[in-house]
Scaffold this motif. Sequence first.
Motif, PDB file in Angstrom:
ATOM      1  N   GLU A  38       0.695  -1.224   0.347  1.00 52.64           N
ATOM      2  CA  GLU A  38      -0.463  -0.369   0.164  1.00 52.64           C
ATOM      3  C   GLU A  38       1.045   1.132  -0.212  1.00 52.64           C
ATOM      4  O   GLU A  38       1.859   1.445   0.763  1.00 52.64           O
TER       5      GLU A  38
ATOM      6  N   ILE B 127      -7.127   3.897  -4.908  1.00 58.12           N
ATOM      7  CA  ILE B 127      -7.754   2.745  -4.765  1.00 58.12           C
ATOM      8  C   ILE B 127      -6.991   1.854  -3.818  1.00 58.12           C
ATOM      9  O   ILE B 127      -5.465   0.948  -3.785  1.00 58.12           O
ATOM     10  N   PRO B 128      -7.406   1.021  -2.495  1.00 57.48           N
ATOM     11  CA  PRO B 128      -7.350   0.524  -2.080  1.00 57.48           C
ATOM     12  C   PRO B 128      -6.352  -1.150  -2.462  1.00 57.48           C
ATOM     13  O   PRO B 128      -7.259  -1.708  -2.917  1.00 57.48           O
TER      14      PRO B 128
ATOM     15  N   THR C 159      -5.045  -3.135  -1.080  1.00 56.40           N
ATOM     16  CA  THR C 159      -6.018  -4.631  -0.295  1.00 56.40           C
ATOM     17  C   THR C 159      -7.214  -5.117  -0.523  1.00 56.40           C
ATOM     18  O   THR C 159      -7.154  -6.641  -0.681  1.00 56.40           O
ATOM     19  N   GLU C 160      -7.569  -4.329  -1.105  1.00 58.27           N
ATOM     20  CA  GLU C 160      -9.193  -4.606  -1.082  1.00 58.27           C
ATOM     21  C   GLU C 160      -8.944  -4.877  -2.298  1.00 58.27           C
ATOM     22  O   GLU C 160      -9.467  -5.405  -2.523  1.00 58.27           O
ATOM     23  N   PHE C 161      -8.388  -4.563  -3.293  1.00 65.40           N
ATOM     24  CA  PHE C 161      -8.678  -4.877  -4.723  1.00 65.40           C
ATOM     25  C   PHE C 161      -7.936  -6.843  -4.815  1.00 65.40           C
ATOM     26  O   PHE C 161      -8.997  -8.136  -4.984  1.00 65.40           O
ATOM     27  N   TYR C 162      -7.012  -6.704  -4.000  1.00 68.72           N
ATOM     28  CA  TYR C 162      -6.401  -8.058  -3.537  1.00 68.72           C
ATOM     29  C   TYR C 162      -7.934  -9.024  -3.493  1.00 68.72           C
ATOM     30  O   TYR C 162      -7.866  -9.882  -3.872  1.00 68.72           O
ATOM     31  N   ARG C 163      -8.181  -8.333  -2.230  1.00 67.98           N
ATOM     32  CA  ARG C 163      -8.755  -9.834  -1.636  1.00 67.98           C
ATOM     33  C   ARG C 163     -10.486  -9.340  -1.872  1.00 67.98           C
ATOM     34  O   ARG C 163     -11.051 -11.109  -2.281  1.00 67.98           O
ATOM     35  N   ARG C 164     -10.406  -8.588  -2.880  1.00 66.95           N
ATOM     36  CA  ARG C 164     -11.969  -8.858  -4.196  1.00 66.95           C
ATOM     37  C   ARG C 164     -12.036  -9.398  -5.684  1.00 66.95           C
ATOM     38  O   ARG C 164     -13.019 -10.357  -5.894  1.00 66.95           O
TER      39      ARG C 164
ATOM     40  N   THR D 182      -1.075  -7.176   4.387  1.00 67.35           N
ATOM     41  CA  THR D 182      -1.008  -5.905   3.837  1.00 67.35           C
ATOM     42  C   THR D 182       0.669  -5.071   3.994  1.00 67.35           C
ATOM     43  O   THR D 182       1.287  -4.970   5.726  1.00 67.35           O
TER      44      THR D 182
END
Length: 223
Positions: A174, A180-181, A183-188, A199
Motif C-alpha cells: 500500500e 484505490i486501496p 489490499t481491497e483489490f487483492y481481497r475482492r 498488507t
Amino acid sequence: MARPPPPSRAIAVACAFLAGPSQGCEIALVLTIDTSGSIDRGEYRIQTEGLADALADPEVADALVLGQVALAVVQWSGTGQQSLSLPWRRMLSHDAVADFSADARGLDRAFAGSDTAVGEAIAFSTDQFAAVADCRRRVVDISGDGPINAGRPLGPERNRALEAGIAINAVAIEDAGQSIPITEFYRRAVITPGGFVLTARGLTDYPRAIREKLLREVSKPLG
C-alpha cells in the motif's frame, strides 16, 4: 558449547522429531515479485532482500524443511512479461533453504518500466505446477503495489487456478497516496476462497509482511 535454540523453535523442532519425517512434499509455493513500472531499483531490492531474509529466518526454514516444500520465484510485469527466475527446488535441508535464499537475494531484475498484468502473472504461475504434481498443496503468492491495468482479464485466470486446486494468497503493498486501496483489490479480485491478503504499509514494511505470510502458509502442516 552450542547455544540452544529459542524455546518456541525448540518445541517445534522437538515435535517434528517425535512426529517423524515428512511424507513427501507438503506444499509447492510460487513466490512472485512485482517488477512493474511503479517499482524503482531500490524498491525492487527491498522485495528480493525481504524475501531472502524471510526464507533465512530460522522458524521459516524449519517449517520449509519439515514440509519438504517446493519453491519457485516468478518475476512479473506487463503483457507477456513473466519469467521463471528461480525454477522449482525442494527444501530438503537447511543448506537448500540457505542456497535458495542467497539466490533470491542476488536475483537480477527481469523487467522494468512496464504495466501491471496481474491476470497474466497468475496464468503464468498456474502453468508452473505441472513440474511439482506430487505436492499436496499448491499456492501462488502474488505481491504487488497496483491494480491490473494490462493483459488478459483477471477473473478467468483466477478461476482456472481455483479449478486446478491452486490457492492464491497476496501481499498488497500500500501507498498512502493511492486512491484505490490495493489490499481491497487483492481481497475482492485476486485471492481464491480461503486465501488471504497481508498488507505491507509501503515497501519498507514488505520484509515483515512476507515473513508473516510465509509462516502462515508453510507452518500449516505443523498444526
